[in-house]
Design an enzyme around this catalytic site. Structure first.
Site, PDB file in Angstrom:
ATOM      1  CG  HIS A  82     -38.258  47.425  32.522  1.00 38.59           C
ATOM      2  ND1 HIS A  82     -38.786  46.161  32.438  1.00 38.59           N
ATOM      3  CD2 HIS A  82     -37.763  47.531  33.783  1.00 38.59           C
ATOM      4  CE1 HIS A  82     -38.631  45.533  33.603  1.00 38.59           C
ATOM      5  NE2 HIS A  82     -38.014  46.355  34.433  1.00 38.59           N
ATOM      6  CG  ASP A 120     -40.159  44.665  29.852  1.00 38.21           C
ATOM      7  OD1 ASP A 120     -39.171  45.349  29.490  1.00 38.21           O
ATOM      8  OD2 ASP A 120     -40.414  44.403  31.045  1.00 38.21           O
ATOM      9  CB  SER A 215     -36.131  44.023  35.982  1.00 37.76           C
ATOM     10  OG  SER A 215     -37.332  44.589  36.377  1.00 37.76           O
TER      11      SER A 215
END
Length: 265
Positions: A82, A120, A215
């Site tokens: 992502h 992911d 992230s």
């Protein structure tokens, strides 16, 4: 009670949310229902503590967002898909303890991104880097460990950002020690649709955890220093709400990593 999750990339500029473009070190405070970027209630990393951690400044059409990543080989960084999605390019910050005061940087175009089709997790092909005390790789788990769920193991996650809700956003690398929990425990919060076998979760206790901007960053075991997770999501209720944080489980993707990079143990 239904619990929503939110991915952890932190926008550093977008036409919808911010009126002007800012540099990665000048990340604006995000208000409203969004969560500020941070490792929450962690501790400042000393120089060289996590030489495998890189900062990733992604860009698209003049806008950008910040993620983390892990060096897994001389020409490869592992991050979250992502983070790479829709990006045109990324600037990779190597050996940075202070966010943008890197030992050096490399600019990489999207032609060097490889995103997993259903998880992911993503790879970035980088120019060759030599390893030393400030810039080094982290080892992946071996194939012998592919069925280890790491339940109750302690691991460290690192990233850049503030240290508590409402704090200003310091640029010094932060790390936090977290205990891995079983997927069955994590599913009690998020359900089996979110917590698949390719996810690994940690307990968020005393406000210690990951958040936006972290992230793609590493989750590395204390025992053996193996990369077992890629920072992926937290509850929309807040990073310090006491609900588990989720990572892509690296052992579920060892074949995919090997097939794309040649790296295996």
């Amino acid at each position: 009670m239904k619990v929503f999750i939110t991915f952890l990339a932190l926008a550093i500029a977008s036409a919808a949310a911010v009126e002007e473009i800012v540099r990665p070190k000048d990340l604006p405070k995000i208000t409203g229902n969004k969560i500020e970027g941070r490792i929450t209630n962690g501790y400042p990393a000393y120089e060289g503590k996590a030489p495998y951690t890189v900062g990733l400044g992604f860009s698209k059409n003049g806008a950008g967002w910040w993620c983390g990543g892990s060096i897994i080989g001389n020409t490869w960084v592992l991050t979250a898909s992502h983070c790479t999605a829709d990006a045109e390019s990324v600037t990779v910050y190597f050996g940075a303890t202070w966010r943008t005061q890197a030992q050096y940087t490399h600019w990489v175009s999207r032609t060097n991104f490889i995103s997993h089709s259903s998880a992911d997790i993503a790879l970035i092909r980088i120019p060759h880097v030599d390893f030393w005390s400030m810039v080094n790789k982290v080892e992946l788990p071996s194939y012998n460990d592919r069925y280890n769920n790491y339940e109750s193991w302690w691991a460290v996650a690192c990233g850049w950002g503030g240290t508590y809700d409402g704090s200003p956003l310091p640029d010094w690398l932060q790390c936090v020690d977290l205990q891995i929990i079983s997927n069955s425990e994590c599913r009690q919060t998020y359900g089996s649709g979110t917590v698949t076998d390719s996810v690994i979760c940690v307990r968020v206790q005393d406000g210690k955890g990951t958040c936006q901007g972290d992230s793609g960053g590493p989750l590395v075991t204390h025992d053996g220093n193996k990369l077992v997770g890629v920072t992926s999501f937290v509850a929309a209720a807040g990073c310090q709400a006491g609900l588990p944080a989720g990572f892509a489980r690296v052992t579920s993707h060892l074949d995919w990593i090997r097939d794309n990079t040649g790296i295996s143990y």
